[in-house]
Design a protein around this motif. Sequence first.
Motif, PDB file in Angstrom:
ATOM      1  N   ASP A   1      69.342  73.030 128.785  1.00 60.67           N
ATOM      2  CA  ASP A   1      69.246  72.549 127.408  1.00 60.67           C
ATOM      3  C   ASP A   1      69.969  71.227 127.163  1.00 60.67           C
ATOM      4  O   ASP A   1      69.827  70.629 126.105  1.00 60.67           O
ATOM      5  CB  ASP A   1      69.844  73.629 126.486  1.00 60.67           C
ATOM      6  N   ALA A   2      70.752  70.764 128.138  1.00 61.49           N
ATOM      7  CA  ALA A   2      71.683  69.660 127.886  1.00 61.49           C
ATOM      8  C   ALA A   2      71.013  68.397 127.378  1.00 61.49           C
ATOM      9  O   ALA A   2      71.525  67.730 126.475  1.00 61.49           O
ATOM     10  CB  ALA A   2      72.468  69.354 129.160  1.00 61.49           C
ATOM     11  N   ALA A   3      69.877  68.030 127.943  1.00 64.09           N
ATOM     12  CA  ALA A   3      69.213  66.781 127.581  1.00 64.09           C
ATOM     13  C   ALA A   3      68.422  66.882 126.282  1.00 64.09           C
ATOM     14  O   ALA A   3      67.856  65.888 125.819  1.00 64.09           O
ATOM     15  CB  ALA A   3      68.278  66.341 128.704  1.00 64.09           C
ATOM     16  N   PHE A   4      68.399  68.081 125.685  1.00 59.67           N
ATOM     17  CA  PHE A   4      67.573  68.318 124.504  1.00 59.67           C
ATOM     18  C   PHE A   4      68.357  68.905 123.334  1.00 59.67           C
ATOM     19  O   PHE A   4      67.825  69.109 122.257  1.00 59.67           O
ATOM     20  CB  PHE A   4      66.430  69.281 124.866  1.00 59.67           C
ATOM     21  N   PHE A   5      69.646  69.143 123.570  1.00 55.57           N
ATOM     22  CA  PHE A   5      70.481  69.814 122.578  1.00 55.57           C
ATOM     23  C   PHE A   5      71.354  68.814 121.840  1.00 55.57           C
ATOM     24  O   PHE A   5      72.159  68.109 122.443  1.00 55.57           O
ATOM     25  CB  PHE A   5      71.367  70.855 123.275  1.00 55.57           C
ATOM     26  N   ASP A   6      71.197  68.739 120.508  1.00 56.63           N
ATOM     27  CA  ASP A   6      72.094  67.933 119.699  1.00 56.63           C
ATOM     28  C   ASP A   6      72.654  68.812 118.586  1.00 56.63           C
ATOM     29  O   ASP A   6      72.025  69.768 118.144  1.00 56.63           O
ATOM     30  CB  ASP A   6      71.393  66.696 119.125  1.00 56.63           C
ATOM     31  N   VAL A   7      73.848  68.500 118.164  1.00 54.45           N
ATOM     32  CA  VAL A   7      74.536  69.284 117.147  1.00 54.45           C
ATOM     33  C   VAL A   7      74.221  68.716 115.770  1.00 54.45           C
ATOM     34  O   VAL A   7      74.512  67.551 115.492  1.00 54.45           O
ATOM     35  CB  VAL A   7      76.064  69.273 117.389  1.00 54.45           C
ATOM     36  N   ASP A   8      73.623  69.551 114.926  1.00 52.76           N
ATOM     37  CA  ASP A   8      73.366  69.170 113.532  1.00 52.76           C
ATOM     38  C   ASP A   8      74.194  69.992 112.557  1.00 52.76           C
ATOM     39  O   ASP A   8      74.635  69.492 111.528  1.00 52.76           O
ATOM     40  CB  ASP A   8      71.879  69.346 113.196  1.00 52.76           C
ATOM     41  N   THR A   9      74.390  71.275 112.878  1.00 53.36           N
ATOM     42  CA  THR A   9      75.104  72.183 111.986  1.00 53.36           C
ATOM     43  C   THR A   9      76.282  72.824 112.719  1.00 53.36           C
ATOM     44  O   THR A   9      76.366  72.780 113.945  1.00 53.36           O
ATOM     45  CB  THR A   9      74.166  73.296 111.493  1.00 53.36           C
ATOM     46  N   VAL A  10      77.157  73.450 111.960  1.00 54.42           N
ATOM     47  CA  VAL A  10      78.303  74.157 112.555  1.00 54.42           C
ATOM     48  C   VAL A  10      77.809  75.258 113.483  1.00 54.42           C
ATOM     49  O   VAL A  10      78.387  75.493 114.555  1.00 54.42           O
ATOM     50  CB  VAL A  10      79.203  74.734 111.439  1.00 54.42           C
TER      51      VAL A  10
END
Length: 200
Positions: free
Chosen positions: A179-188
Amino acid sequence: MTISAIVLAAGRSSRFGEANKLLADVSGRPMIKVVTGAVAESRVQDIVLVTGNDGGRVAAAVGPGPWRIVANLEPELGLSSSIRAGLAALSDEVNGVLIVLGDMPGVSAALIDQLIAAFEARAWDVIVFPVSTQGRQGHPVLWPAALFAELSALTGDTGAKALLAKYSDRVVTIAATGDAAFFDVDTVEDLSRPKDGAAG
């Protein structure tokens, strides 16, 4: 070959609540420190960290290191304004630039180095990014110097998707698992999601 990285850290974190998500704890370190640390461990020779209205706190969270901090004076103009600010800080000697999102704590030095290797193997004149087994585009994206002017001309908050479509014949991808290349943090809540993964 000289590769620079622009780490985008000027966003408003509007979906994260009151706090700045880039300062959130990820494995004992601020998220932006995790991201810049991964870039610093890679083959990238020059790192530009672009900050916005919360730039002082972001700079303090990152601390000293092999990066330069550049202020985006117009962060309200969107992602493109941060890309433009970062590009303006680069040397004319740069062959390519890696656009790194500051809210993707799973991105590793190994993934970045695979992007650079693919770029180097094709005479520094392609656009390189990771893709999933289903064909989903990931990040970071490595751009050749020949397209810096067009990157600088982008507007709004949509990034460079239009350029990727325009220059689809110059795109080179590497397969990425996890998931690393596709995972971004938007919420807590995103912070509790797994962030492991690698290119392969």
